[in-house]
Design a protein around this motif. Structure first.
Motif, short mmCIF file in Angstrom:
data_model
loop_
_atom_site.label_atom_id
_atom_site.label_comp_id
_atom_site.label_asym_id
_atom_site.label_seq_id
_atom_site.Cartn_x
_atom_site.Cartn_y
_atom_site.Cartn_z
N ARG A 60 -11.83 3.49 -4.41
CA ARG A 60 -11.92 3.93 -2.79
C ARG A 60 -12.36 5.39 -2.77
O ARG A 60 -12.24 5.35 -1.27
CB ARG A 60 -10.17 3.28 -2.45
CG ARG A 60 -10.18 4.13 -0.97
CD ARG A 60 -11.06 2.79 -0.43
NE ARG A 60 -10.93 3.23 0.97
CZ ARG A 60 -10.71 3.77 2.51
NH1 ARG A 60 -11.65 4.99 1.47
NH2 ARG A 60 -10.37 4.70 3.60
N CYS A 76 -3.02 8.17 0.13
CA CYS A 76 -3.72 6.75 0.38
C CYS A 76 -3.26 7.34 2.38
O CYS A 76 -3.56 6.97 2.87
CB CYS A 76 -3.92 6.70 -0.79
SG CYS A 76 -4.76 6.74 -1.52
N VAL A 111 -4.98 0.46 -0.42
CA VAL A 111 -4.62 1.21 -1.67
C VAL A 111 -3.94 0.72 -2.47
O VAL A 111 -3.23 0.84 -3.72
CB VAL A 111 -5.19 2.08 -1.77
CG1 VAL A 111 -5.15 2.81 -3.39
CG2 VAL A 111 -6.82 2.51 -1.33
N CYS A 112 -1.90 0.91 -2.07
CA CYS A 112 -1.09 1.14 -1.92
C CYS A 112 -0.74 -0.26 -2.53
O CYS A 112 0.47 -0.35 -3.38
CB CYS A 112 0.23 1.78 -1.27
SG CYS A 112 -0.17 3.62 -1.37
N GLN A 120 -7.54 2.03 4.09
CA GLN A 120 -7.19 3.28 3.08
C GLN A 120 -5.37 3.14 2.43
O GLN A 120 -5.18 3.17 1.28
CB GLN A 120 -7.16 4.78 3.95
CG GLN A 120 -6.46 5.32 2.82
CD GLN A 120 -7.38 5.96 1.75
OE1 GLN A 120 -8.68 6.49 1.92
NE2 GLN A 120 -7.13 5.83 1.16
N TYR A 128 -0.94 10.07 -5.63
CA TYR A 128 -2.20 9.90 -4.56
C TYR A 128 -1.59 8.35 -3.78
O TYR A 128 -2.57 8.87 -2.38
CB TYR A 128 -2.94 8.95 -6.13
CG TYR A 128 -3.65 8.50 -5.68
CD1 TYR A 128 -4.94 8.47 -4.74
CD2 TYR A 128 -4.66 6.95 -6.40
CE1 TYR A 128 -6.23 8.46 -4.61
CE2 TYR A 128 -5.82 6.33 -5.41
CZ TYR A 128 -6.73 6.66 -5.17
OH TYR A 128 -7.69 6.44 -4.73
N SER A 175 -10.51 -1.08 -2.29
CA SER A 175 -9.54 -0.32 -2.01
C SER A 175 -8.07 -1.73 -2.98
O SER A 175 -6.62 -0.96 -3.02
CB SER A 175 -9.11 -0.69 -0.09
OG SER A 175 -10.14 -0.02 0.08
#
Length: 245
Positions: free
Chosen positions: A132, A75, A60-61, A57, A71, A124
């Motif tokens: 995701r 995350c 994702v960044c 999770q 967003y 991701s």
């Protein structure tokens, strides 16, 4: 709820229903299986994939295409909330009566679990960053689809609530998470490509999860035959029944 979100929900339910209608895992439970070792196999795989959720999770960044700061914050916040949830599955395994001192003694994840985890890392870090959310969309609501069957298992296997915290207490935590996911999807899905990416990831992760459950049913069959290595600590159905009776 928007029409597109409603369509996702309907597709998710239809996919679960189609799977359960032909699933060997669900059939084993619904046919009255009393052997807790099937539940133990479920908890082992649950531990293995859940321990990656906080990490993938947050990753994702790292997606080079992400440019929505809100967003990104979502995350990272969600990742922090997921840290350590795998230990609920591990403690459930202990409370179900199995002698496991630490997660390090657990058998390695199944091939199906490894493939599932790899796919979640893939969605991701690459492609549309919003995809995701397709995994989170159904995963935070999965209890509606599996709890009726797990309640049957709890009754037949004489499982106490202390051995089902991941599926009971965790469900309460995920109720808020589900609401947050819905809000994020509505906020970040601005184009049809965004909605399609979420749907594709939802179906992909659902399909692989269903394969994971069927892998557990296969492994249970091997376990009964004495052909599943590294699971000796689960004992036999007869010896376990003597312990918990």
């Amino acid at each position: 709820m928007s029409e597109q979100l409603s369509q996702l929900q309907r597709l998710c339910t239809e996919t679960w229903d189609a799977f359960k209608a032909k699933s060997e895992f669900f059939k084993l439970v619904q046919d009255g299986l009393c052997d807790r070792r099937l539940y133990a196999l479920l908890l082992i795989q649950t531990y293995h994939y859940t321990r990656h959720n906080a990490i993938n999770q947050a990753m994702v960044c790292q997606n080079p295409k992400i440019n929505d700061f809100n967003y990104m914050k979502y995350c990272l916040d969600h990742a922090q909330e997921e840290v350590g949830h795998e230990m609920m599955a591990f403690h459930d395994l202990k409370h179900a009566g199995f002698a496991v001192e630490s997660p390090s003694v657990l058998p390695k994840p199944s091939l199906e679990t490894d493939i599932f985890v790899a796919y979640v890392y893939y969605i991701s870090q690459t492609g549309n960053p919003v995809q995701r959310l397709g995994y989170s969309f159904w995963a935070e609501d999965a209890y509606d689809h599996i709890m009726p069957t797990l309640q049957i298992a709890a009754q037949n296997m004489k499982l106490k609530k202390s051995a089902m915290t991941f599926f009971i207490d965790h469900a309460a935590i995920d109720q808020k998470h589900s609401e947050d996911v819905h809000k994020q999807i509505l906020r970040v899905c601005k184009t049809q490509d965004d909605w399609d990416a979420v749907k594709t990831a939802m179906l992909g992760t659902l399909t692989l999860t269903h394969r994971l459950l069927e892998g557990i049913a296969r492994d249970y069959s091997l376990l009964v035959q004495g052909k599943l290595p590294h699971h000796e600590f689960l004992g036999s159905e007869t010896s376990f029944a003597e312990v918990v009776s």
